[in-house]
Scaffold this active site. Structure first.
Site: not given
Length: 300
Positions: A243-245, A217
């Site tokens: 998100l960001d995964e 994040g």
């Protein structure tokens, strides 16, 4: 500047006119390499490079990347594809056969910070990154001169929480118009909606300014400083709806100390971000990355 890149592309096309690539992903079982190698031999191809990986030889997923030379490849590619289908069917393959000279159409998204965009433009201009950068899209105008000085179309599309749907509609229209294959998020500081992401599965590469899964994040450098970390890093990954995964392609780290405050962490981090993103994009363009669930196989 653009002419310089054109010369390098022409040289690339001349050098690799007969070079092809075959990517394979399928359930692992005996005989796959033998069948693929025999097929290429029977069609007069010479294997130049071959890499393979199995998640589990007793029943996992098998992946294979082959580069080969074949005289007159461009006029024979459709025949090769048709003739390969029976083999692909017998091994339940997901596969892709393409000429190396078929360059991917790329779009770069950027916000205010230019360092990652500049790295991509330099690699493209120097011929280290073989692609057609079709356009740059930004929610700010700060990077316009960098793109337009190289003859690359620049589109300012204001984007925020309030107008995200409208902005993405305009962006998707541009991507369709330019027939984009790959989207590079070069520090584009906006969250993409699930509808946008689903339009380009495993074809949106992001750079996150943290060694994921740490500090997912916003404000990762500030949080890293507050936590007193001794290593900072950056992660390039495919974008998914989480998100960001998404599947990680490449990462890099640098050692820091208690003397390094947030601004110094950001300075060090920008260098890591540039190199990590450039490597990930280059590997994708060369078809060296295969996605297995939420992981990747990256062939060197």
């Amino acid at each position: 500047m653009q002419a310089m890149n054109k010369e390098k592309q022409e040289k690339f096309h001349e050098t690799f006119a007969n070079r092809g690539r075959l990517l394979v992903k399928c359930p692992d079982r005996p005989g796959i390499v033998s069948a693929v190698s025999a097929f290429l031999f029977e069609h007069g191809a010479n294997i130049i490079e071959s890499s393979q990986y199995s998640t589990d030889p007793s029943g996992g997923i098998f992946t294979l990347r082959i580069e080969f030379e074949l005289e007159g490849l461009s006029s024979n590619i459709a025949v090769l594809e048709d003739n390969f289908m029976p083999i692909a069917g017998s091994f339940e393959m997901e596969w892709q056969l393409s000429p190396v000279t078929k360059l991917k159409q790329t779009a770069v998204f950027v916000s205010k910070e230019p360092h990652c965009l500049l790295e991509i433009l330099w690699a493209w201009q120097s011929g280290e990154m073989m692609t057609d950068i079709a356009l740059v899209i930004s929610n700010h105008n700060a990077c316009r001169p960098m793109a337009e000085s190289l003859g690359i179309p620049f589109y300012h599309v204001p984007a925020s929480k309030e107008n995200r749907k409208e902005a993405e509609k305009q962006q998707l229209s541009l991507l369709k118009e330019y027939e984009i294959d790959l989207i590079i998020l070069a520090r584009y500081m906006q969250i993409l909606t699930p509808d946008f992401v689903s339009s380009y599965p495993n074809a949106i590469i992001n750079i996150h300014h943290s060694f994921l899964p740490a500090f997912i994040g916003a404000r990762p450098y500030e949080r890293a400083y507050e936590r007193g970390v001794k290593l900072i890093g950056a992660t390039s990954h495919y974008v998914t709806t989480d998100l960001d995964e998404g599947p990680i392609i490449e990462q890099g780290v640098e050692r820091v100390t208690h003397h390094d405050h947030t601004d110094e962490l950001k300075r060090i981090g920008r260098s890591i971000e540039r190199s990590v993103l450039a490597r990930a994009v280059k590997w994708h363009l060369e078809d060296r990355v295969l996605v297995l669930g939420n992981k990747t196989v990256v062939f060197s």
